[in-house]
Design a protein around this motif. Structure first.
Motif, PDB file in Angstrom:
ATOM      1  N   PHE A 192      -1.389  15.379  82.594  1.00 44.98           N
ATOM      2  CA  PHE A 192      -1.505  13.931  82.807  1.00 44.98           C
ATOM      3  C   PHE A 192      -1.694  13.598  84.279  1.00 44.98           C
ATOM      4  CE2 PHE A 192       2.875  14.427  83.959  1.00 44.98           C
ATOM      5  CZ  PHE A 192       3.239  13.313  84.703  1.00 44.98           C
ATOM      6  N   MET A 193      -1.250  14.478  85.163  1.00 42.95           N
ATOM      7  CA  MET A 193      -1.411  14.249  86.590  1.00 42.95           C
ATOM      8  C   MET A 193      -2.870  14.315  87.027  1.00 42.95           C
ATOM      9  SD  MET A 193       1.477  13.564  88.049  1.00 42.95           S
ATOM     10  CE  MET A 193       1.251  14.008  89.769  1.00 42.95           C
ATOM     11  N   ASP A 194      -3.707  14.943  86.196  1.00 43.56           N
ATOM     12  CA  ASP A 194      -5.136  15.008  86.527  1.00 43.56           C
ATOM     13  C   ASP A 194      -5.787  13.630  86.478  1.00 43.56           C
ATOM     14  OD1 ASP A 194      -4.861  17.748  86.741  1.00 43.56           O
ATOM     15  OD2 ASP A 194      -5.505  18.136  84.679  1.00 43.56           O
ATOM     16  N   HIS A 195      -5.130  12.676  85.832  1.00 36.87           N
ATOM     17  CA  HIS A 195      -5.718  11.352  85.634  1.00 36.87           C
ATOM     18  C   HIS A 195      -5.085  10.290  86.532  1.00 36.87           C
ATOM     19  CE1 HIS A 195      -7.741  13.054  82.175  1.00 36.87           C
ATOM     20  NE2 HIS A 195      -6.583  13.457  81.688  1.00 36.87           N
ATOM     21  N   VAL A 196      -4.272  10.716  87.496  1.00 36.89           N
ATOM     22  CA  VAL A 196      -3.666   9.748  88.409  1.00 36.89           C
ATOM     23  C   VAL A 196      -4.746   9.089  89.264  1.00 36.89           C
ATOM     24  CG1 VAL A 196      -2.184   9.496  90.446  1.00 36.89           C
ATOM     25  CG2 VAL A 196      -1.403  10.845  88.496  1.00 36.89           C
ATOM     26  N   ASN A 197      -4.692   7.778  89.337  1.00 38.15           N
ATOM     27  CA  ASN A 197      -5.638   7.015  90.152  1.00 38.15           C
ATOM     28  C   ASN A 197      -5.167   7.042  91.606  1.00 38.15           C
ATOM     29  OD1 ASN A 197      -7.399   5.210  91.327  1.00 38.15           O
ATOM     30  ND2 ASN A 197      -6.653   3.422  90.203  1.00 38.15           N
ATOM     31  N   LYS A 198      -5.856   7.800  92.429  1.00 38.32           N
ATOM     32  CA  LYS A 198      -5.454   7.943  93.830  1.00 38.32           C
ATOM     33  C   LYS A 198      -5.658   6.656  94.631  1.00 38.32           C
ATOM     34  CE  LYS A 198      -6.145  12.957  94.084  1.00 38.32           C
ATOM     35  NZ  LYS A 198      -6.267  13.133  92.630  1.00 38.32           N
ATOM     36  N   ASP A 199      -6.395   5.721  94.064  1.00 41.58           N
ATOM     37  CA  ASP A 199      -6.646   4.442  94.743  1.00 41.58           C
ATOM     38  C   ASP A 199      -5.889   3.296  94.070  1.00 41.58           C
ATOM     39  OD1 ASP A 199      -8.486   5.631  96.567  1.00 41.58           O
ATOM     40  OD2 ASP A 199     -10.028   5.581  95.005  1.00 41.58           O
ATOM     41  N   SER A 200      -4.772   3.608  93.436  1.00 42.20           N
ATOM     42  CA  SER A 200      -4.033   2.577  92.702  1.00 42.20           C
ATOM     43  C   SER A 200      -3.284   1.624  93.626  1.00 42.20           C
ATOM     44  CB  SER A 200      -3.046   3.224  91.722  1.00 42.20           C
ATOM     45  OG  SER A 200      -2.096   4.025  92.412  1.00 42.20           O
ATOM     46  N   LEU A 201      -3.175   1.957  94.907  1.00 43.33           N
ATOM     47  CA  LEU A 201      -2.526   1.062  95.864  1.00 43.33           C
ATOM     48  C   LEU A 201      -3.341   1.013  97.144  1.00 43.33           C
ATOM     49  CD1 LEU A 201      -0.254  -0.651  97.116  1.00 43.33           C
ATOM     50  CD2 LEU A 201       0.925   1.483  97.691  1.00 43.33           C
ATOM     51  N   SER A 202      -3.647  -0.196  97.585  1.00 39.41           N
ATOM     52  CA  SER A 202      -4.243  -0.399  98.898  1.00 39.41           C
ATOM     53  C   SER A 202      -3.518  -1.556  99.560  1.00 39.41           C
ATOM     54  CB  SER A 202      -5.747  -0.685  98.796  1.00 39.41           C
ATOM     55  OG  SER A 202      -5.992  -1.808  97.967  1.00 39.41           O
ATOM     56  N   VAL A 203      -3.449  -1.521 100.873  1.00 37.25           N
ATOM     57  CA  VAL A 203      -2.704  -2.525 101.628  1.00 37.25           C
ATOM     58  C   VAL A 203      -3.651  -3.210 102.601  1.00 37.25           C
ATOM     59  CG1 VAL A 203      -0.766  -2.953 103.187  1.00 37.25           C
ATOM     60  CG2 VAL A 203      -0.573  -1.198 101.414  1.00 37.25           C
ATOM     61  N   VAL A 204      -3.660  -4.532 102.584  1.00 37.99           N
ATOM     62  CA  VAL A 204      -4.509  -5.303 103.489  1.00 37.99           C
ATOM     63  C   VAL A 204      -3.669  -6.375 104.162  1.00 37.99           C
ATOM     64  CG1 VAL A 204      -6.556  -4.911 102.076  1.00 37.99           C
ATOM     65  CG2 VAL A 204      -5.207  -6.992 101.740  1.00 37.99           C
ATOM     66  N   THR A 205      -4.162  -6.864 105.280  1.00 35.85           N
ATOM     67  CA  THR A 205      -3.534  -7.990 105.967  1.00 35.85           C
ATOM     68  C   THR A 205      -4.319  -9.251 105.649  1.00 35.85           C
ATOM     69  OG1 THR A 205      -2.727  -6.593 107.771  1.00 35.85           O
ATOM     70  CG2 THR A 205      -2.867  -8.958 108.194  1.00 35.85           C
ATOM     71  N   ALA A 206      -3.626 -10.278 105.218  1.00 38.85           N
ATOM     72  CA  ALA A 206      -4.262 -11.547 104.886  1.00 38.85           C
ATOM     73  C   ALA A 206      -3.682 -12.652 105.748  1.00 38.85           C
ATOM     74  CB  ALA A 206      -4.059 -11.875 103.410  1.00 38.85           C
ATOM     75  N   LEU A 207      -4.434 -13.732 105.876  1.00 36.09           N
ATOM     76  CA  LEU A 207      -3.972 -14.914 106.586  1.00 36.09           C
ATOM     77  C   LEU A 207      -3.564 -15.945 105.543  1.00 36.09           C
ATOM     78  CD1 LEU A 207      -6.817 -15.122 109.257  1.00 36.09           C
ATOM     79  CD2 LEU A 207      -4.717 -13.747 109.288  1.00 36.09           C
ATOM     80  N   ILE A 208      -2.340 -16.460 105.645  1.00 42.38           N
ATOM     81  CA  ILE A 208      -1.795 -17.336 104.613  1.00 42.38           C
ATOM     82  C   ILE A 208      -1.361 -18.676 105.207  1.00 42.38           C
ATOM     83  CG2 ILE A 208      -1.024 -15.402 103.197  1.00 42.38           C
ATOM     84  CD1 ILE A 208       1.826 -15.906 104.247  1.00 42.38           C
ATOM     85  N   GLU A 209      -1.191 -19.644 104.332  1.00 38.82           N
ATOM     86  CA  GLU A 209      -0.621 -20.916 104.743  1.00 38.82           C
ATOM     87  C   GLU A 209       0.777 -20.680 105.329  1.00 38.82           C
ATOM     88  OE1 GLU A 209      -0.499 -23.958 101.764  1.00 38.82           O
ATOM     89  OE2 GLU A 209      -2.172 -23.062 100.661  1.00 38.82           O
ATOM     90  N   PRO A 210       1.177 -21.413 106.341  1.00 40.80           N
ATOM     91  CA  PRO A 210       2.514 -21.234 106.912  1.00 40.80           C
ATOM     92  C   PRO A 210       3.633 -21.398 105.892  1.00 40.80           C
ATOM     93  CG  PRO A 210       1.161 -22.581 108.366  1.00 40.80           C
ATOM     94  CD  PRO A 210       0.374 -22.393 107.110  1.00 40.80           C
ATOM     95  N   ALA A 211       3.469 -22.296 104.918  1.00 37.78           N
ATOM     96  CA  ALA A 211       4.525 -22.556 103.936  1.00 37.78           C
ATOM     97  C   ALA A 211       4.834 -21.326 103.093  1.00 37.78           C
ATOM     98  CB  ALA A 211       4.123 -23.724 103.033  1.00 37.78           C
ATOM     99  N   LEU A 212       3.869 -20.427 102.935  1.00 39.06           N
ATOM    100  CA  LEU A 212       4.085 -19.250 102.088  1.00 39.06           C
ATOM    101  C   LEU A 212       5.086 -18.264 102.687  1.00 39.06           C
ATOM    102  CD1 LEU A 212       0.529 -18.407 100.698  1.00 39.06           C
ATOM    103  CD2 LEU A 212       2.559 -19.007  99.386  1.00 39.06           C
ATOM    104  N   ALA A 213       5.228 -18.281 103.987  1.00 39.36           N
ATOM    105  CA  ALA A 213       6.169 -17.353 104.626  1.00 39.36           C
ATOM    106  C   ALA A 213       7.611 -17.703 104.291  1.00 39.36           C
ATOM    107  CB  ALA A 213       5.960 -17.356 106.132  1.00 39.36           C
ATOM    108  N   GLU A 214       7.855 -18.953 103.909  1.00 39.14           N
ATOM    109  CA  GLU A 214       9.222 -19.420 103.688  1.00 39.14           C
ATOM    110  C   GLU A 214       9.662 -19.322 102.233  1.00 39.14           C
ATOM    111  OE1 GLU A 214      10.934 -20.143 106.333  1.00 39.14           O
ATOM    112  OE2 GLU A 214       9.213 -20.046 107.698  1.00 39.14           O
TER     113      GLU A 214
END
Length: 317
Positions: free
Chosen positions: A252-274
């Motif tokens: 089953f390990m042969d089918h692991v999606n190596k790209d199942s997680l990616s991390v990006v930086t986004a710009l958000i509304e200030p209210a979302l930080a709170e």
């Protein structure tokens, strides 16, 4: 044994019965505890509460709502057969619940700066917007400034009928919950990429159409270029590339999606930080996200992708 005597002498029928039901097997998923433990031990996932794991803690951290899981269980019913359930049904239940109940907000993942040249450099206007188009979830304030960011994909260098709802020179677009602007010019780098768009604000268009009758063709999301917050977005996909990773030949390990997680930086509304940890949101035109239950803070906002906006009709049949 003593417990048998108690059962036999109770004043009501109390003989226990055991019912066997089939395991809820989802495609693109493994549910064996031994295999899930192997994923954790081998570092394929970050732990039992990794948002890619089919565990209660993992699904909670991913942003699954209790109502969506109950709806899914009602959809599939209970069976004694050991069959396979289409994971698209679970995703459909989740997306439907979030579409109805999740607050809206704006985040720009691929920022392109727009300078509104007929506004003063120090212009700052606080605009109010509801968190939901139908439910009374309150409202937030958004700073509107001379310089803003829109998504790169929302600007095209030339107009065409295929992209008639895109921002392009000589054409107008409405900024969500804000004004109508018209692109006047743009700048490119040495590689030919658009790096800056120049625009003008069409006056008296806050919540109104232009007085000259030339209406915008589309609406784009945006954030202020000077009054925004940066957030870490963790984009999750299915952990396995095969619908039946633990069936057939191979490991089953042969089918692991190596790209199942990616991390990006986004710009958000200030209210979302709170917002509180585990708060669900629809980032307009981007997807459904949840504030990470362990790591999200006002100083370092972290949101996990719960699910995209559109479902794959082919998977639903």
């Amino acid at each position: 044994p003593l417990y048998e005597w108690f059962i036999e002498n109770l004043p009501v029928p109390a003989q226990p019965k055991q019912y066997e039901f089939g395991r809820l097997n989802l495609d693109y998923t493994v549910t064996s505890k031994r295999k899930l433990k192997f994923l954790v031990d081998e570092g394929v996932v970050a732990g039992w509460d990794d948002p890619r794991m089919p565990t209660i803690s993992g699904m909670r951290r991913r942003g699954f709502t209790p109502n969506s899981i109950r709806t899914f269980c009602d959809m599939i019913g209970v069976t004694r057969s050991d069959g396979m359930v289409d994971v698209a049904m679970l995703e459909h239940a989740l997306r439907s619940d979030l579409n109805q109940n999740a607050p809206r907000a704006m985040a720009v993942l691929k920022p392109l700066k727009v300078v509104i040249e007929n506004l003063p450099e120090d212009h700052k206007e606080m605009l109010k917007a509801p968190f939901h188009p139908e439910l009374d979830l309150g409202e937030r304030e958004m700073p509107f400034t001379r310089e803003i960011f829109i998504d790169q994909d929302d600007f095209k260098e030339e107009y065409s009928k295929k992209f008639k709802k895109k921002f392009c020179p000589g054409k107008r677009i409405r900024l969500r919950f804000s004004y109508v602007i018209e692109a006047t010019d743009y700048e490119k780098d040495a590689d030919g990429n658009v790096t800056l768009v120049k625009a003008k604000l069409i006056e008296n268009t806050l919540g109104e159409n232009p007085e000259d009758g030339v209406n915008p063709k589309g609406v784009v999301h945006w954030v202020s270029a000077t009054d925004h917050k940066e957030a870490e977005l963790r984009l999750y996909e299915r952990l396995f590339t095969s619908a039946t990773p633990d069936k057939g030949e191979g490991d089953f390990m042969d089918h692991v999606n190596k790209d199942s997680l990616s991390v990006v930086t986004a710009l958000i509304e200030p209210a979302l930080a709170e917002v509180d940890a585990e708060a669900n949101f629809q980032f307009e035109r981007e997807g459904y996200y949840v504030a990470d239950r362990f790591e999200h803070t006002a100083e370092k906002p972290i949101f996990n992708l719960t699910i995209g906006l559109r479902e794959d009709k082919a998977l639903l049949g």
